[in-house]
Design an enzyme around this catalytic site. Structure first.
Site, PDB file in Angstrom:
ATOM      1  N   PRO A  88       5.475   4.117  -3.261  1.00  0.00           N
ATOM      2  CA  PRO A  88       4.928   4.391  -4.595  1.00  0.00           C
ATOM      3  C   PRO A  88       5.510   3.479  -5.675  1.00  0.00           C
ATOM      4  O   PRO A  88       4.988   3.412  -6.787  1.00  0.00           O
ATOM      5  CB  PRO A  88       5.291   5.863  -4.847  1.00  0.00           C
ATOM      6  CG  PRO A  88       6.185   6.283  -3.751  1.00  0.00           C
ATOM      7  CD  PRO A  88       6.119   5.286  -2.660  1.00  0.00           C
ATOM      8  N   GLU A 115      12.886  10.011   1.504  1.00  0.00           N
ATOM      9  CA  GLU A 115      13.122   9.492   0.154  1.00  0.00           C
ATOM     10  C   GLU A 115      12.973   7.975   0.068  1.00  0.00           C
ATOM     11  O   GLU A 115      13.154   7.384  -0.983  1.00  0.00           O
ATOM     12  CB  GLU A 115      14.515   9.901  -0.334  1.00  0.00           C
ATOM     13  CG  GLU A 115      14.655  11.388  -0.605  1.00  0.00           C
ATOM     14  CD  GLU A 115      13.624  11.903  -1.597  1.00  0.00           C
ATOM     15  OE1 GLU A 115      13.531  11.357  -2.704  1.00  0.00           O
ATOM     16  OE2 GLU A 115      12.897  12.853  -1.237  1.00  0.00           O
ATOM     17  N   ARG A 153     -12.612  -4.748   6.194  1.00  0.00           N
ATOM     18  CA  ARG A 153     -14.044  -4.923   5.923  1.00  0.00           C
ATOM     19  C   ARG A 153     -14.347  -6.208   5.160  1.00  0.00           C
ATOM     20  O   ARG A 153     -15.495  -6.587   5.024  1.00  0.00           O
ATOM     21  CB  ARG A 153     -14.632  -3.700   5.231  1.00  0.00           C
ATOM     22  CG  ARG A 153     -14.010  -3.357   3.916  1.00  0.00           C
ATOM     23  CD  ARG A 153     -14.478  -2.016   3.400  1.00  0.00           C
ATOM     24  NE  ARG A 153     -15.889  -2.031   3.025  1.00  0.00           N
ATOM     25  CZ  ARG A 153     -16.395  -2.718   2.006  1.00  0.00           C
ATOM     26  NH1 ARG A 153     -15.591  -3.477   1.267  1.00  0.00           N
ATOM     27  NH2 ARG A 153     -17.657  -2.681   1.719  1.00  0.00           N
ATOM     28  N   ASP A 168     -20.204  -5.401  -3.070  1.00  0.00           N
ATOM     29  CA  ASP A 168     -19.461  -4.168  -3.319  1.00  0.00           C
ATOM     30  C   ASP A 168     -19.257  -3.865  -4.782  1.00  0.00           C
ATOM     31  O   ASP A 168     -19.128  -4.766  -5.593  1.00  0.00           O
ATOM     32  CB  ASP A 168     -18.044  -4.290  -2.749  1.00  0.00           C
ATOM     33  CG  ASP A 168     -18.032  -4.164  -1.272  1.00  0.00           C
ATOM     34  OD1 ASP A 168     -19.010  -3.658  -0.722  1.00  0.00           O
ATOM     35  OD2 ASP A 168     -17.033  -4.574  -0.675  1.00  0.00           O
TER      36      ASP A 168
HETATM   37 CL1  6GU Z   1       2.275   3.382  -0.384  1.00  0.00          CL
HETATM   38  N1  6GU Z   1       3.616   5.636  -0.226  1.00  0.00           N
HETATM   39  C1  6GU Z   1       3.920   6.869  -0.625  1.00  0.00           C
HETATM   40  N2  6GU Z   1       4.856   7.563   0.023  1.00  0.00           N
HETATM   41  N3  6GU Z   1       3.331   7.457  -1.659  1.00  0.00           N
HETATM   42  C2  6GU Z   1       2.386   6.758  -2.289  1.00  0.00           C
HETATM   43  C3  6GU Z   1       2.025   5.464  -1.921  1.00  0.00           C
HETATM   44  C4  6GU Z   1       2.662   4.920  -0.865  1.00  0.00           C
HETATM   45  N4  6GU Z   1       1.062   5.032  -2.754  1.00  0.00           N
HETATM   46  C5  6GU Z   1       0.856   6.021  -3.595  1.00  0.00           C
HETATM   47  N5  6GU Z   1       1.653   7.051  -3.342  1.00  0.00           N
END
Ligand code: 6GU
Length: 262
Positions: A88, A115, A153, A168
């Protein structure tokens, strides 16, 4: 394109590989989707892949040694790949990033759990960090599948039609036009007449206009990014004129009433 996924849950990718366009692309050797189980590179009888964080705090951190072993093994098999950590904290994935990734020979996708992963792996083994949006998942596996699906794709020969990917939504900052199929009447609602007319010029104009309307109503931010064609500017001007006509056809009233104060 070789996708190599490093995960402690390789089984999650079995269904992903076994259906639809991804399955067909694998069968036709346009892509490969292989997994490496990080646990196979963990030492000891229990093959532990995580440990408590230094400095305290809640949750567990993925140990560096199994990850390093798994990444080295993946790079040996697919040396021209780049290594991407799904987290994230990464830059947010979108169609432009997908197009850039589609140019590589291979992508090694490192899926964290818990974590996160030991920082020394992030620094020394990872080329790029990707997030799929501003929310937190329990691991990188679903994010990997999203990334693989979007990139696969775009590989030539993966989609049926020659230009399916170019048309697209997003690839040109315009959402796709409305789609209809048979029957011509469904629960008292008809397919727009122009689509049945056989007039290809009119049909193309209708498609462009409904694309513009949808983008304007649903995603104004995309329209602001876009370098408009002359035809598109003409359509927008026509809307302005139509809207002005509606306003001017209203009976005159005081400025107060127009500003909505009473
Ligand atoms: Cl790539 N990993 C995790 N654990 N949570 C996320 C993410 C990735 N992308 C958005 N939320």
């Amino acid at each position: 394109m070789n996708f190599t996924v490093l995960t402690i849950f390789p089984e999650m990718f079995q269904l992903f590989r076994a259906h639809g366009i991804i399955k067909r692309a694998i069968e036709r050797n346009k892509i490969s989707v292989s997994t490496i189980n990080i646990r196979d590179f963990a030492e000891g009888r229990h093959q532990v892949t995580d440990d408590r964080p230094y400095g305290g705090g809640c949750g567990m951190v993925m140990k560096p040694e199994p990850l390093a072993g798994a990444i080295r093994s993946a790079k040996k098999k697919s040396p021209d790949s780049i290594t991407i950590h799904l987290t994230p904290q990464g830059r947010v994935f979108n169609q432009k990033v997908a197009q850039q990734f589609a140019l590589y020979d291979g992508l090694i996708l490192v899926c964290g759990r818990y974590e996160g992963i030991d920082e020394r792996i992030c620094q020394d083994f990872i080329d790029d960090e990707i997030s799929i949006g501003d929310y937190v998942l329990t691991g990188g596996e679903l994010a990997s599948m999203v990334l693989i699906d979007a990139v696969a794709r775009l590989i030539p020969g993966v989609l049926g039609g020659v230009d399916s990917a170019e048309k697209d939504s997003f690839s040109d900052d315009l959402l796709e036009h409305a789609q209809y199929t048979r029957p011509g009447t469904f629960e008292d609602k008809n397919v727009p007449e122009v689509l049945l007319s056989g007039n290809h010029k009119k049909i193309e104009e209708w498609k462009l206009e409904t694309s513009l309307i949808r983008t304007f109503l649903k995603r104004k931010d995309l329209l602001k990014n876009r370098l408009l064609t002359e035809q598109e500017i003409e359509i927008l001007k026509k809307w302005c004129l139509d809207i002005e006509k509606i306003i001017h056809s209203q009976p005159l009233r005081s400025t107060n009433a127009l500003s909505g104060s009473q």
